[in-house]
Design an enzyme around this catalytic site. Structure first.
Site, PDB file in Angstrom:
ATOM      1  N   PRO A   1      -4.023  -1.777 -18.331  1.00 43.20           N
ATOM      2  CA  PRO A   1      -2.940  -0.819 -18.124  1.00 43.20           C
ATOM      3  C   PRO A   1      -3.360   0.402 -17.294  1.00 43.20           C
ATOM      4  O   PRO A   1      -4.191   1.194 -17.719  1.00 43.20           O
ATOM      5  CB  PRO A   1      -2.548  -0.408 -19.553  1.00 43.20           C
ATOM      6  CG  PRO A   1      -3.676  -0.808 -20.425  1.00 43.20           C
ATOM      7  CD  PRO A   1      -4.443  -1.885 -19.741  1.00 43.20           C
TER       8      PRO A   1
ATOM      9  N   SER B   1      16.504 -17.285 -13.767  1.00 37.78           N
ATOM     10  CA  SER B   1      17.031 -18.349 -12.907  1.00 37.78           C
ATOM     11  C   SER B   1      15.858 -18.966 -12.147  1.00 37.78           C
ATOM     12  O   SER B   1      14.770 -18.374 -12.061  1.00 37.78           O
ATOM     13  CB  SER B   1      18.040 -17.771 -11.915  1.00 37.78           C
ATOM     14  OG  SER B   1      17.376 -16.960 -10.965  1.00 37.78           O
TER      15      SER B   1
ATOM     16  N   LEU C   1      -0.595   1.747  -7.312  1.00 37.63           N
ATOM     17  CA  LEU C   1      -2.047   1.564  -7.238  1.00 37.63           C
ATOM     18  C   LEU C   1      -2.494   1.288  -5.807  1.00 37.63           C
ATOM     19  O   LEU C   1      -3.590   1.688  -5.408  1.00 37.63           O
ATOM     20  CB  LEU C   1      -2.473   0.411  -8.160  1.00 37.63           C
ATOM     21  CG  LEU C   1      -2.196   0.637  -9.646  1.00 37.63           C
ATOM     22  CD1 LEU C   1      -2.607  -0.586 -10.462  1.00 37.63           C
ATOM     23  CD2 LEU C   1      -2.935   1.871 -10.149  1.00 37.63           C
TER      24      LEU C   1
ATOM     25  N   ASP D   1       7.256  -8.626   4.978  1.00 38.83           N
ATOM     26  CA  ASP D   1       7.526  -9.325   3.723  1.00 38.83           C
ATOM     27  C   ASP D   1       6.483 -10.436   3.630  1.00 38.83           C
ATOM     28  O   ASP D   1       6.528 -11.396   4.416  1.00 38.83           O
ATOM     29  CB  ASP D   1       8.954  -9.910   3.750  1.00 38.83           C
ATOM     30  CG  ASP D   1       9.338 -10.516   2.406  1.00 38.83           C
ATOM     31  OD1 ASP D   1       8.431 -10.922   1.651  1.00 38.83           O
ATOM     32  OD2 ASP D   1      10.549 -10.600   2.120  1.00 38.83           O
TER      33      ASP D   1
ATOM     34  N   ARG E   1       7.986  -4.165   2.373  1.00 40.52           N
ATOM     35  CA  ARG E   1       9.281  -4.411   3.015  1.00 40.52           C
ATOM     36  C   ARG E   1       9.950  -3.113   3.437  1.00 40.52           C
ATOM     37  O   ARG E   1      10.807  -3.110   4.300  1.00 40.52           O
ATOM     38  CB  ARG E   1      10.192  -5.178   2.042  1.00 40.52           C
ATOM     39  CG  ARG E   1       9.715  -6.590   1.781  1.00 40.52           C
ATOM     40  CD  ARG E   1      10.652  -7.319   0.852  1.00 40.52           C
ATOM     41  NE  ARG E   1      10.741  -6.647  -0.453  1.00 40.52           N
ATOM     42  CZ  ARG E   1      11.596  -6.952  -1.398  1.00 40.52           C
ATOM     43  NH1 ARG E   1      12.468  -7.917  -1.203  1.00 40.52           N
ATOM     44  NH2 ARG E   1      11.603  -6.323  -2.545  1.00 40.52           N
TER      45      ARG E   1
ATOM     46  N   GLY F   1       0.799  -1.240   0.000  1.00 38.04           N
ATOM     47  CA  GLY F   1       0.000   0.000   0.000  1.00 38.04           C
ATOM     48  C   GLY F   1       0.819   1.271   0.000  1.00 38.04           C
ATOM     49  O   GLY F   1       0.255   2.369   0.001  1.00 38.04           O
TER      50      GLY F   1
ATOM     51  N   ARG G   1       6.123 -12.842   1.938  1.00 39.41           N
ATOM     52  CA  ARG G   1       6.623 -14.202   1.673  1.00 39.41           C
ATOM     53  C   ARG G   1       6.839 -14.987   2.957  1.00 39.41           C
ATOM     54  O   ARG G   1       6.967 -16.211   2.924  1.00 39.41           O
ATOM     55  CB  ARG G   1       7.944 -14.125   0.897  1.00 39.41           C
ATOM     56  CG  ARG G   1       7.761 -13.588  -0.500  1.00 39.41           C
ATOM     57  CD  ARG G   1       9.072 -13.376  -1.201  1.00 39.41           C
ATOM     58  NE  ARG G   1       9.769 -12.177  -0.749  1.00 39.41           N
ATOM     59  CZ  ARG G   1      10.822 -11.642  -1.368  1.00 39.41           C
ATOM     60  NH1 ARG G   1      11.288 -12.198  -2.460  1.00 39.41           N
ATOM     61  NH2 ARG G   1      11.393 -10.561  -0.910  1.00 39.41           N
TER      62      ARG G   1
ATOM     63  N   PHE H   1       8.978  -9.786 -13.295  1.00 38.31           N
ATOM     64  CA  PHE H   1      10.147  -9.597 -14.160  1.00 38.31           C
ATOM     65  C   PHE H   1       9.686  -9.791 -15.591  1.00 38.31           C
ATOM     66  O   PHE H   1       9.113 -10.836 -15.911  1.00 38.31           O
ATOM     67  CB  PHE H   1      11.251 -10.629 -13.879  1.00 38.31           C
ATOM     68  CG  PHE H   1      11.839 -10.555 -12.490  1.00 38.31           C
ATOM     69  CD1 PHE H   1      12.101  -9.341 -11.876  1.00 38.31           C
ATOM     70  CD2 PHE H   1      12.145 -11.725 -11.808  1.00 38.31           C
ATOM     71  CE1 PHE H   1      12.650  -9.283 -10.606  1.00 38.31           C
ATOM     72  CE2 PHE H   1      12.697 -11.678 -10.531  1.00 38.31           C
ATOM     73  CZ  PHE H   1      12.947 -10.454  -9.929  1.00 38.31           C
TER      74      PHE H   1
ATOM     75  N   TYR I   1      -4.158 -11.433 -17.702  1.00 38.84           N
ATOM     76  CA  TYR I   1      -3.414 -12.600 -18.187  1.00 38.84           C
ATOM     77  C   TYR I   1      -3.404 -13.737 -17.154  1.00 38.84           C
ATOM     78  O   TYR I   1      -2.752 -14.749 -17.357  1.00 38.84           O
ATOM     79  CB  TYR I   1      -2.033 -12.232 -18.734  1.00 38.84           C
ATOM     80  CG  TYR I   1      -1.047 -11.563 -17.799  1.00 38.84           C
ATOM     81  CD1 TYR I   1      -0.503 -12.253 -16.717  1.00 38.84           C
ATOM     82  CD2 TYR I   1      -0.620 -10.260 -18.029  1.00 38.84           C
ATOM     83  CE1 TYR I   1       0.426 -11.648 -15.874  1.00 38.84           C
ATOM     84  CE2 TYR I   1       0.307  -9.647 -17.201  1.00 38.84           C
ATOM     85  CZ  TYR I   1       0.826 -10.350 -16.121  1.00 38.84           C
ATOM     86  OH  TYR I   1       1.739  -9.762 -15.293  1.00 38.84           O
TER      87      TYR I   1
HETATM   88  N1  COA Z   1      15.065 -10.076 -14.682  1.00 44.74           N
HETATM   89  C1  COA Z   1      15.371 -11.358 -14.415  1.00 44.74           C
HETATM   90  N2  COA Z   1      15.830 -11.792 -13.190  1.00 44.74           N
HETATM   91  C2  COA Z   1      15.956 -10.866 -12.223  1.00 44.74           C
HETATM   92  C3  COA Z   1      15.659  -9.498 -12.447  1.00 44.74           C
HETATM   93  C4  COA Z   1      15.190  -9.110 -13.739  1.00 44.74           C
HETATM   94  N3  COA Z   1      14.843  -7.855 -14.035  1.00 44.74           N
HETATM   95  N4  COA Z   1      15.891  -8.820 -11.299  1.00 44.74           N
HETATM   96  C5  COA Z   1      16.324  -9.714 -10.398  1.00 44.74           C
HETATM   97  N5  COA Z   1      16.365 -10.957 -10.955  1.00 44.74           N
HETATM   98  C6  COA Z   1      16.758 -12.212 -10.310  1.00 44.74           C
HETATM   99  C7  COA Z   1      17.970 -12.075  -9.429  1.00 44.74           C
HETATM  100  O1  COA Z   1      19.154 -12.216 -10.185  1.00 44.74           O
HETATM  101  C8  COA Z   1      17.766 -13.188  -8.421  1.00 44.74           C
HETATM  102  O2  COA Z   1      18.052 -14.423  -8.985  1.00 44.74           O
HETATM  103  P1  COA Z   1      19.481 -15.194  -8.659  1.00 44.74           P
HETATM  104  O3  COA Z   1      19.558 -15.308  -7.169  1.00 44.74           O
HETATM  105  O4  COA Z   1      19.360 -16.505  -9.357  1.00 44.74           O
HETATM  106  O5  COA Z   1      20.552 -14.306  -9.244  1.00 44.74           O
HETATM  107  C9  COA Z   1      16.259 -13.216  -8.247  1.00 44.74           C
HETATM  108  O6  COA Z   1      15.703 -12.597  -9.393  1.00 44.74           O
HETATM  109  C10 COA Z   1      15.811 -12.478  -7.017  1.00 44.74           C
HETATM  110  O7  COA Z   1      16.302 -11.160  -7.095  1.00 44.74           O
HETATM  111  P2  COA Z   1      16.312 -10.175  -5.871  1.00 44.74           P
HETATM  112  O8  COA Z   1      16.800  -8.843  -6.333  1.00 44.74           O
HETATM  113  O9  COA Z   1      17.002 -10.823  -4.718  1.00 44.74           O
HETATM  114  O10 COA Z   1      14.773 -10.113  -5.525  1.00 44.74           O
HETATM  115  P3  COA Z   1      14.068  -9.335  -4.381  1.00 44.74           P
HETATM  116  O11 COA Z   1      13.311 -10.333  -3.608  1.00 44.74           O
HETATM  117  O12 COA Z   1      14.988  -8.432  -3.644  1.00 44.74           O
HETATM  118  O13 COA Z   1      13.082  -8.360  -5.210  1.00 44.74           O
HETATM  119  C11 COA Z   1      11.194  -7.774  -6.454  1.00 44.74           C
HETATM  120  C12 COA Z   1      12.210  -8.854  -6.164  1.00 44.74           C
HETATM  121  C13 COA Z   1      10.298  -8.221  -7.610  1.00 44.74           C
HETATM  122  C14 COA Z   1      10.339  -7.532  -5.242  1.00 44.74           C
HETATM  123  C15 COA Z   1      11.875  -6.455  -6.828  1.00 44.74           C
HETATM  124  O14 COA Z   1      12.463  -6.579  -8.067  1.00 44.74           O
HETATM  125  C16 COA Z   1      10.955  -5.283  -6.770  1.00 44.74           C
HETATM  126  O15 COA Z   1      10.903  -4.598  -5.765  1.00 44.74           O
HETATM  127  N6  COA Z   1      10.190  -5.019  -7.824  1.00 44.74           N
HETATM  128  C17 COA Z   1       9.293  -3.877  -7.817  1.00 44.74           C
HETATM  129  C18 COA Z   1       7.941  -4.319  -7.630  1.00 44.74           C
HETATM  130  C19 COA Z   1       7.375  -4.823  -8.908  1.00 44.74           C
HETATM  131  O16 COA Z   1       8.026  -5.525  -9.649  1.00 44.74           O
HETATM  132  N7  COA Z   1       6.168  -4.463  -9.154  1.00 44.74           N
HETATM  133  C20 COA Z   1       5.523  -4.888 -10.338  1.00 44.74           C
HETATM  134  C21 COA Z   1       4.121  -5.187 -10.042  1.00 44.74           C
HETATM  135  S1  COA Z   1       3.347  -5.810 -11.490  1.00 44.74           S
END
Ligand code: COA
Length: 294
Positions: free
Chosen positions: A199, A113, A27, A73, A47, A23, A75, A105, A156
């Protein structure tokens, strides 16, 4: 009156306590802000405590409402239980869970990975499960009624989508959980629904999903039959309605709010949109002449 205006009456969520995961921004923040304007007490979680505290201060000043920032978190089940306990300690109860926290991602799947795939599944599916299970058990154990869970999914979730496979896989699971629990937990007075937004650009997610000039190359408004992206207030209006008592008979529903985007990609002949009027005249006369000659 237009779609960017606020829809419900001022006291529509008065007396409600709402937890919104994720939050603090995007959005989630837009929905939180509107819930506060409608009289709800809210807890926001993510977090990043500093970001949550800034958002809480900003929204309290803007709305005059109460917003509790809680680091969590999703998770980690123990952290979710602690977040629930802190909410109940502050407000005495909780009525609504909004599973909004997500991660994504954008990538060819074979480049991910195993840990990257897990990361998205863990945030989206396991995170929503952790919150749903903790809150559901709490309500059922305490025999509390008139509770509601709202899950943010995506279109999706049922079509699938290339290049966001972990997210599609996880959201499909969240949708299945929504519909399953709508039936199973109705007897405890718990409603479960979902929203599938199209979107609705937000700075954080969209800059990450479409970095650099990708945003210009893939103008998402062009994919929408209504030729525009969504306004945050439109989503907040729908979410507020679904969690309010006005929606007391809505259970197990997923409401798409995407200007017709996903159906445009689905209909077999939708690409005929590109055919100009003169060509339709030509096509019609060709088809009619064939009929007359046969
Ligand atoms: N593409 C592919 N792999 C990726 C990546 C990317 N853009 N960014 C990170 N990774 C991989 C990392 O390399 C790691 O894998 P590995 O240990 O095998 O190397 C794994 O993903 C986890 O990465 P990490 O940075 O430790 O994840 P995290 O738990 O700290 O954060 C998110 C993950 C998604 C929470 C973070 O990227 C984030 O805050 N995103 C913003 C929120 C978001 O995505 N919102 C979209 C909503 S639709």
């Amino acid at each position: 009156m237009d779609y960017s205006q606020k829809m419900l009456r001022d006291d529509a969520l008065k007396g409600k306590t709402i937890v919104i995961t994720g939050g603090g921004s995007g959005l989630g923040k837009a929905m939180t802000s509107y819930f506060m304007e409608l009289g709800a007490e809210v807890a926001i979680t993510s977090r990043n405590l500093e970001k949550l505290e800034n958002t809480a201060k900003e929204l309290e000043a803007a709305t005059g409402g109460v917003c509790l920032p809680l680091q969590c978190d999703v998770r980690e089940y123990e952290q979710v239980e602690a977040m629930l306990a802190a909410t109940v300690e502050k407000f005495g109860k909780v009525d609504i869970l909004l599973n909004n926290a997500a991660g994504n991602f954008i990538s060819p799947t074979e480049r991910l990975s195993a840990n990257a795939f897990d990361t998205i599944i863990d945030i989206v599916l396991k995170g929503s499960k952790n919150c749903t299970l903790a809150f559901g058990k709490h309500w059922i154990d305490n025999k509390e009624q008139n509770k509601t869970i709202l899950n943010i999914v995506t279109t999706y979730a049922w079509t699938g989508s290339a290049y966001v496979v972990p997210s599609a896989t996880a959201k499909a699971g969240v949708l299945a959980m929504t519909r399953s629990l709508a039936v199973e937990w109705a007897k405890y007075g718990i409603r479960s629904n979902a929203i599938a937004p199209g979107p609705f650009p937000t700075k954080g997610a969209w800059d990450r999903l479409l970095p650099g000039d990708l945003k210009e190359k893939f103008d998402l408004a062009k994919k929408v039959p209504l030729k525009r992206v969504g306004d945050h207030q439109e989503l907040a209006n729908l979410a507020a309605y679904l969690v309010s008592d006005f929606a007391a008979y809505v259970n197990g529903e997923v409401i798409t709010i995407d200007g017709g985007e996903w159906l445009k990609g689905a209909g077999q002949f939708n690409l005929l949109e590109a055919v100009p009027e003169e060509m339709w005249d030509m096509l019609e006369s060709m088809i009619r002449s064939k009929k007359n000659n046969s």
